[in-house]
Design an enzyme around this catalytic site. Structure first.
Site, PDB file in Angstrom:
ATOM      1  N   ASP A   1      -3.785  -6.032   3.449  1.00  0.00           N
ATOM      2  CA  ASP A   1      -2.507  -6.520   3.194  1.00  0.00           C
ATOM      3  C   ASP A   1      -1.831  -5.063   3.060  1.00  0.00           C
ATOM      4  O   ASP A   1      -0.585  -5.030   2.709  1.00  0.00           O
ATOM      5  CB  ASP A   1      -2.685  -6.847   1.840  1.00  0.00           C
ATOM      6  CG  ASP A   1      -2.998  -5.881   0.833  1.00  0.00           C
ATOM      7  OD1 ASP A   1      -3.721  -4.913   1.272  1.00  0.00           O
ATOM      8  OD2 ASP A   1      -2.504  -5.704  -0.352  1.00  0.00           O
ATOM      9  N   GLU A   2      -1.747  -4.073   4.186  1.00  0.00           N
ATOM     10  CA  GLU A   2      -1.024  -2.922   4.287  1.00  0.00           C
ATOM     11  C   GLU A   2      -0.968  -2.549   5.446  1.00  0.00           C
ATOM     12  O   GLU A   2      -1.922  -2.529   6.321  1.00  0.00           O
ATOM     13  CB  GLU A   2      -1.770  -1.874   3.426  1.00  0.00           C
ATOM     14  CG  GLU A   2      -1.682  -1.803   2.044  1.00  0.00           C
ATOM     15  CD  GLU A   2      -2.125  -0.392   1.486  1.00  0.00           C
ATOM     16  OE1 GLU A   2      -1.504  -0.105   0.237  1.00  0.00           O
ATOM     17  OE2 GLU A   2      -3.056   0.022   1.944  1.00  0.00           O
TER      18      GLU A   2
END
Length: 761
Positions: free
Chosen positions: A115-116
DNA sequence: ACGGATTATACT
DNA sequence: TAGTATAAT
């Protein structure tokens, strides 16, 4: 000043797993929600908490039950469970969709986790300045915060003072672009995210967390000191663990602001050179780590804890879990192969007993469940089994890595096809074409069938960087476009004096044929009836080594669980495989794997006196059949290797047989012994041939094997092709992996990966 | 004996 | 290189 050159973004999805669940079930939106990971114990472990739930005091580190106490109305979404383990694929796929959007802005993207992602948007910012598309007002930064000042002041500063403060103008433009990126992410995926905008990764990451959710934060470099003023050391990425604690203890400081008081020499008294340098720089807000261009993982793994009483104690326990894990790895590797066109060459088996954990590496030669399982099991058995046969394993993991690009069959095929045409073209005056095309199975003028063309088209769509149309444009007259290793070879191939009687491989190799490739796989198909599969098996020269597994008394089939005699095991697996491939290929109706299986049975039932032991299946094979038998394995492995290629392939223009229903085919297979199969059977033509025909053989000085005279040329070509194949791969891999990629290469990589993504969505 | 499962990287 | 330790999410 160079340390303020770059504009770096860190984009972080807000409570990502919760958002994924909310988007899948919009009823959940606005309600307090946490995602829990299976585990009966105290309501499961929380791995994500949405903001309504956070407002009510729910945090990670809580168990599901604790969350319920804090917030009775909370909804606990459970991570699905597959094979007794948490299945995170939902979130991985969602992350991929986000990454695809990010990638549409820049290829300079580093996926840091599911998620990054870091983005280097320096180029985008500079382009806006060049294009004078650099007007900024507060409305273009509606969700933006500035460390150390208000938006209004900051915007005023950069708009009034452009020449004086260009780095901040760039940051501001970075902020504008970041707003656009985040808006696009939301538009396409429905997910919200936060972002940090700074001159390097560490600072971008740091300030991203200052305003959440759905907000972004710019850090002007001059605001670093005040930001550091009361910032705990451990807040900096890389200082969150033991090293950070060391820094705090040894230097007797608490905040980042205090770190800049130390000279590099003083730091060097306490830390090694690298660490000292890192600390000295980051204390001043300097971090020169580039944004690496990577969006796919370097390894794929799965693992599970078996804490305390749940420790695995019996062979059966171990087998069970390793089996599940092998399944998962296998599944994910296959998917990865389709998406990224690469194969893992190594697997790592990890385990823990008592306090100590350890890992062992093992080559991964082919994607086969039972091999992954067996190798893993052997390792665990060897390292973890106690004298009395029991175990106490508290952690198990399998991961696969060391990926290497897989050069697809069609690339190579078309490469050789072009090459052959080239040779023929150059030699057309002196060559009898008819003759030459029969000399080598590569020189196949009928190769341009519908199927083959479709394959090429399909391939090129998927892989615009395919060597056939880029690196190896053999029709072009210049040699200089050809990269290193191959370059030296081509002039020879292109020379117009190739004797008609020799295949061009033979010619190529006649000078330097004393290398030993240590392979036992060659395909001796000597008939004229060339088809696509023929090229495929020759061209795909997979370098997997033969694995000589010592077979036990009975083996459990990883597919259906049946216990099989070792003599039946291979055939049985082939049977399962046949069903699978048959499904995949059914609509094409031109390959029937039953041939493989039937042939296997024939070989199994052969009398086994005075033969050689096959290193693949340990069967005793008669001498005169040995080569053919190896060929058989080779053919099998090729088809297995390429099985996925037959999925999602466009239909041939001319369909020779009507599309068949998958289920029907599978059932039919079980009833009938054999149907109307054709091309695959050609593989085995010379099994029969050998039997009836010659016993004249010669030793190949490439592999020291006995090769029937009639097959020598083909066999020779095999070695040549293999060598060329290896060289092509090497040449391909010389392209720098990260950082310094040319723009064209980056774009190509982007397209490729994007296509992979789109294919799955 | 509990934050579980993944991934990456640096050291030796 | 393989194996281990560390860090991060």
């Amino acid at each position: 000043m160079s340390y303020t050159n770059r504009i770096v973004l860190l984009i972080d999805m807000d409570c990502f797993y919760c958002q994924v669940e909310e988007n899948l079930d919009p009823n959940l939106k606005g309600k307090p929600l946490a995602v829990v990971q299976y585990n009966q114990w105290r309501g499961g472990g929380i791995i994500a908490v949405n903001y309504p739930a956070r407002e009510r005091g729910v945090t990670r580190h809580m168990r599901g039950n604790d969350a319920k106490e804090k917030c009775p109305e909370i909804i606990l979404a459970k991570v699905p469970q597959v094979r007794g383990k948490a299945d995170l694929s939902k979130y991985r796929d969602a992350g991929k969709r986000v990454a695809a959007v990010l990638q549409s802005f820049t290829p300079l993207l580093e996926r840091a986790s599911v998620d990054e992602a870091y983005l280097d948007i320096t180029d985008l910012v500079e382009k806006r300045i060049q294009d004078q598309n650099d007007q900024i007002n507060v409305d273009s930064l509606p969700n933006t915060y500035i460390v150390g000042s208000s938006i209004e002041d900051f915007v005023e500063n950069v708009t009034q003072n452009k020449a004086f403060d260009e780095t901040n103008l760039k940051l501001a433009l970075g902020g504008v672009i970041c707003e656009e990126i985040r808006a696009e992410v939301f538009k396409i995926t429905g997910y919200r995210c936060s972002a940090g905008i700074a001159h390097n990764k560490i600072l971008a990451k740091l300030v991203c967390g200052l305003h959440k959710p759905n907000k972004q934060t710019i850090l002007p470099q001059e605001a670093v000191p005040e930001l550091y003023q009361n910032l705990r050391i451990k807040k900096i990425t890389g200082l969150g663990g033991k090293f950070g604690n060391n820094v705090v203890e040894k230097l007797n400081i608490e905040f980042m602001g205090e770190l800049s008081k130390f000279t590099q020499r003083e730091l060097a008294k306490h830390f090694d050179e690298k660490s000292a340098s890192f600390l000295y720089q980051i204390a001043r807000g300097i971090d020169s780590e580039p944004v690496n261009t990577r969006l796919i993982a370097k390894s794929i793994g799965c693992s599970k804890n078996f804490p305390g009483k749940t420790a695995l104690c019996t062979k059966e326990d171990i087998e069970h879990w390793l089996d599940e894990m092998a399944d998962e790895i296998f599944e994910r590797l296959e998917k990865d192969f389709e998406e990224n066109n690469r194969k893992a060459k190594q697997m790592v088996v990890s385990f823990a007993q008592d306090e100590i954990s350890s890992s062992k590496t093992h080559p991964l030669n082919s994607y086969e469940k039972h091999k992954i399982f067996e190798n893993a099991f052997k390792i665990i058995q060897k390292n973890c089994m106690k004298d009395n046969g029991s175990y106490k394993v508290t952690f198990l993991g399998i991961s696969a890595g060391n990926f290497q690009d897989h050069k697809k069959v069609n690339e190579i095929t078309s490469f050789f096809k072009n090459m052959e045409n080239r040779v023929k073209k150059n030699t057309s005056e002196t060559l009898d074409k008819k003759n030459s095309s029969k000399e080598s199975i590569y020189s196949n003028t009928t190769l341009e069938s519908d199927i083959d063309d479709n394959n090429l088209i399909f391939y090129e769509q998927m892989h615009p960087d395919s060597i056939s149309d880029q690196n190896f444009e053999v029709e072009s007259s210049s040699d200089d476009s050809i990269s290193g290793d191959i370059g030296g070879v081509l002039p020879d191939l292109q020379s117009p004096k190739v004797p008609a009687a020799q295949s061009f491989f033979s010619k190529y190799f006649s000078g330097n044929s004393n290398r030993n490739f240590n392979t036992s796989k060659a395909l001796g198909n000597n008939n004229d009836d060339n088809n696509f599969e023929d090229d495929q098996q020759i061209m795909d020269l997979s370098n997997e080594e033969i694995e000589n597994s010592d077979l036990n008394k009975g083996i459990k089939c990883p597919q259906c669980g049946k216990i099989l005699k070792n003599t039946e095991y291979q055939s049985h697996l082939e049977y399962h495989f046949a069903i699978g491939v048959n499904k995949d290929k059914a609509h094409q109706g031109n390959i029937n794997i039953e041939d493989y299986h039937d042939k296997e049975m024939v070989l199994t039932n052969e009398e086994t006196n005075c033969g050689m032991k096959c290193p693949q299946c340990s069967k005793i094979v008669k001498d005169f059949e040995y080569q053919s038998h190896l060929d058989y394995h080779f053919a099998i492995s090729i088809v297995k290797d390429e099985a996925h290629l037959y999925k999602n392939k466009p239909e041939p223009k001319k369909t020779t047989s009507p599309p068949t229903n998958t289920k029907t085919v599978t059932k039919k297979r079980k009833k009938e012994a054999s149907g109307n199969h054709k091309p695959i059977g050609e593989y085995f033509k010379n099994c029969t041939k050998n039997k009836n025909q010659e016993s004249l053989t010669d030793i190949c000085n490439e592999c020291n094997k006995q090769i029937p005279v009639s097959e020598q040329k083909i066999h020779f070509d095999y070695h040549a092709a293999r060598k060329l194949h290896l060289e092509i791969n090497v040449a391909q891999r010389k392209i720098p992996e990260k950082g310094q990629k040319s723009k064209q290469q980056r774009t190509v990589a982007t397209q490729k990966n994007l296509m992979g993504f789109l294919k799955t969505s």
